[in-house]
Design an enzyme around this catalytic site. Structure first.
Site: not given
Length: 786
Positions: A362-363, A365, A368-369, A689, A732
């Site tokens: 994922g992006p 921030g 995840k960590t 896209s 998006k």
């Protein structure tokens, strides 16, 4: 003979100095050294805290018994080294591994509470000609070296091979002098030599003397060995060793027994591993105390003794506790938490750490960590994070061969050693940032570690024995899996971490970030209140991200400025005052707005459409512009576009040209040049896209019909006008909403992705599903002339 680059030799004003007893360190030659004296340990620790540079210099023999040598007790020439590693020993000493950089002359020395410090100047390597006399001396030194090895000299195999093949006479002298037994004065003279011939002559005479001593010892051993029983033979050999040491005027003391044998026996190693360790420990006990090979063996045995070989009792997994921890520390992410709990449930019922390796994608921030730390807390295991960003050397994962100077185990084994557990939670952070070059492919080295069928016998090059990683719970993180090799990706189960909607960010800020900022800025206990309007202002006008990292940074900036204002006043008085930060106060704290929705600045225009993009850092909008001019019928593409995006533009133009009549306008003249541009030209852009958006811009250009500026378009276009499915719909749509768009045109095949959107987002946006280009045009084009 001249001096090479003498004007470029650098001086260092202040560098720690460590005096060595009976040892001379040479440039480009590094062997582990035990540092025991307190003043030397202090100097080493200071060097590690600063730039890891220090000078090793020999202590004069007449001061060998002085606990802490003074300025006059050391030689004036030493070696500048860079410390690579320092390991604490049970006797409070430090075993240091280093790399010799250059000879230095000590210009001045000063005493301090942390030992000696000196101003030094590098000594260059002299320029010399390879004369016949020099070649003859090199040949003689190599022959003497062979004789010393044949007579029992303790020289590692890799050093022997290097000496035989080395073509640099200067470095040859340093390498040979550092690995054979010479008098301290001879070694120092070799180090200080400024002439290659003098240097090799000193070395040759010292080696010749060493050969005569070894030959004498060999004859004595041959004459008496047959007549002595085992005990007498051992006594003779010990006395013989002392005689040689006295003859060389050197004192070689064996390392003190610091309990290494007991540590190895109590480590609980498998039988196959224990057999090899027992053999190598025997070699260590028989070897010379200060020989380089003993340093390699000692470091290797210490590493093995510190590893947790015994099977541990893993705490039982409490799923309710795990859910409570995940919910208390992370907002939202229902599907992510559900998948993690399913994984923990399987581990609980099977009692094994089997199954695919979880990979959080994922992006930046999005947590995840941090959720990896929460998993470790939930399952009662130790947590260790390995950052793989920028790793390009395979040895970082598998370790170095232990015969190399400064060899270390790989990061996985180092992590196991650091946490002292066989069953930790390992977070492999930034997996997609791993690179490869001539040193190997670290991603390929991870295949064995991350494969549950193979990691039970993981092989680290430094250990040279298998280690069981099957009880380790590996979790990987990445911003995108596109750059992860397919073989490694096949071992991972990807869990998508979507970006946050604005409502989610507000709740995260109120529940987690603001209390954290208040505590970190020293505002705890004060009456500080952030208004919801202020939080929304920060989100909309100062951040543009899928996660909340920039949001936390901006809130912290407000906290710092608030702390400064309160600190300038009377602390007792300001502590009782309530401070409320509203929407109108944000500009005063953070300055002018950084983010302004770009589409709000635009008018409904011909040939300009708003596209939607999906990147590794979340979603974003694309302003696509089309223009026509007289020319040769060429298509020009600008905006730092990738190959796939260029092909989409070609397909869009072909589709529009071939369907012009059916779409209600005349096709462009064959002599008309068409220019498609995607602003922010410094940012690379790629992907299929934007095809539907480009086709829309071209139709608008040729037909003269303006495009609604608050409508975003995404979808791949075919030559026949079909609008195909694309990815990243959630990101998006969130970017479209963040930028002020009111409607989004999506491929009909992406209707299923709308259920993934937060309810407030679905309520606040209009979604138009398009199967063909005509559906897109009907939604976004306005009548001509408006």
């Amino acid at each position: 003979m001249g001096i090479a680059d003498s004007d470029k030799m650098r001086s260092i004003d202040s560098v720690p100095v460590i005096a060595l007893r009976d040892t001379v360190v040479f440039p480009k030659v590094g062997v582990p050294i035990a540092i025991r004296r307190k003043v030397s340990v202090a100097a080493l620790r200071e060097s590690i805290r600063r730039d890891r540079l220090l000078v090793f210099v020999a202590q004069r023999r007449e001061t060998a018994d002085v606990p802490e040598p003074e300025k006059d007790g050391i030689y004036s020439v030493g070696t500048l080294v860079q410390v690579r590693d320092a390991q604490s020993q049970p006797d409070e000493s430090l075993r240091v591994t280093f790399e010799g950089i250059a000879r230095v002359r000590i210009l001045s020395v000063s005493d301090s509470d942390r030992g000696l410090r000196a101003k030094v100047r590098e000594l260059p390597i002299p320029v010399f000609e390879r004369t016949e006399r020099l070649e003859a001396r090199v040949y003689g030194i190599v022959n003497l070296f062979r004789r010393i090895v044949g007579l029992g000299g303790n020289v590692p195999f890799d050093v022997m091979m290097t000496v035989m093949s080395l073509n640099d006479p200067w470095h040859l002298g340093d390498l040979v002098a550092s690995h054979i037994d010479l008098r301290l004065e001879d070694r120092q003279a070799i180090l200080e030599s400024e002439d290659i011939q003098d240097k090799l002559d000193i070395l040759y005479r010292s080696m010749d003397r060493q050969v005569r001593l070894l030959q004498m010892a060999s004859r004595l051993q041959a004459e008496t060995g047959k007549e002595l029983d085992k005990m007498q033979r051992e006594m003779f050999l010990r006395e013989h060793l002392h005689s040689i040491e006295r003859e060389l005027e050197e004192i070689g003391a064996r390392p003190e027994d610091d309990g290494l044998a007991e540590r190895l026996e109590g480590a609980g190693m498998p039988e196959a591993v224990w057999a090899k360790v027992r053999k190598e420990y025997g070699r260590l006990k028989q070897g010379h105390a200060v020989g380089p090979e003993s340093g390699y063996l000692r470091a290797w045995l210490d590493c093995l003794a510190d590893l947790p070989w015994k099977t541990e009792a893993v705490p039982d997994i409490d799923l309710r506790k795990a859910r409570a921890i995940l919910d208390s520390e992370h907002f939202g992410m229902a599907k992510v938490k559900e998948r993690i709990l399913e994984h923990l449930a399987v581990m609980k019922l099977t009692g094994k750490n089997r199954g695919p390796i979880l990979c959080f994608v994922g992006p930046p921030g999005t947590g995840k960590t941090s959720i990896g730390r929460s998993i470790a807390e939930a399952v009662g295991r130790k947590f260790h994070r390995i950052s793989l960003g920028g790793v390009r050397d395979e040895a970082e994962i598998r370790g170095h061969r232990r015969t190399y100077v400064g060899a270390l185990p790989g990061r996985i084994i180092q992590g196991i050693q650091a946490v002292g557990s066989r069953s930790p939670v390992f977070m492999l952070d930034e997996l997609d940032k791993v690179g490869s070059d001539w040193r190997g492919d670290p991603a390929s080295a991870l295949l064995e570690a991350l494969d549950p069928e193979q990691n039970g016998t993981f092989s680290d090059h430094y250990l040279e024995v298998p280690f069981d990683l099957s009880e380790v719970m590996f979790i990987a993180t990445a911003n995108t899996v596109d750059s992860v090799p397919p073989a490694l990706r096949d071992r991972l189960e990807v869990i998508e971490f979507p970006g946050y909607a604005e409502e989610d960010k507000v709740r995260i800020a109120v529940r987690y970030l603001i209390p954290k900022v208040i505590a970190n800025c020293g505002l705890k206990g004060r009456r500080i209140r952030f208004g919801i309007g202020a939080v929304r202002k920060v989100i909309r006008s100062y951040t543009m991200e899928a996660g909340v990292r920039s949001l936390e940074r901006e809130l912290t900036a407000i906290g710092r400025k608030l702390a400064r204002r309160l600190a300038d006043r009377n602390p007792n008085r300001s502590a009782s005052q309530a401070v409320s930060i509203g929407e109108g106060d944000v500009v005063g704290y953070l300055g002018p707005e950084k983010i302004t929705p770009s589409v709000m600045e635009l008018d409904d225009a011909v040939g300009r459409v708003t596209g939607l993009a999906w990147t590794g850092t979340g979603g974003d909008i694309l302003r696509i512009e089309a223009s026509a001019m007289p020319g040769k019928g060429q298509l020009q593409l600008t905006g730092h576009l990738g190959e796939v995006m260029k092909e989409s533009a070609q397909a869009a133009l072909t589709c529009v040209r071939s369907s012009a009549r059916s779409l209600g306008f005349a096709p462009p003249d064959k002599d008309t040049d068409i220019h498609l541009h995607v602003p922010a030209g410094a940012i690379p852009k790629d992907g299929p896209s934007a095809g539907a958006a480009m086709a829309t811009a071209l139709v608008s250009l040729f037909s003269g019909r303006p495009i609604r500026r608050k409508f975003g378009v995404t979808g791949e276009i075919t030559l026949r006008g079909d609008v195909l499915e694309v990815g990243g719909i959630r990101e998006k749509v969130l970017a479209a909403r963040r930028s002020g768009l009111k409607a989004v045109v999506l491929p009909e095949a992406n209707a299923k992705d709308l259920s993934e959107l937060p309810i407030p987002v679905r309520r606040g946006m209009k979604f138009i599903l398009a199967k063909r280009l005509e559906d897109v045009l009907k939604a976004v084009l306005m009548p001509k002339g408006r």
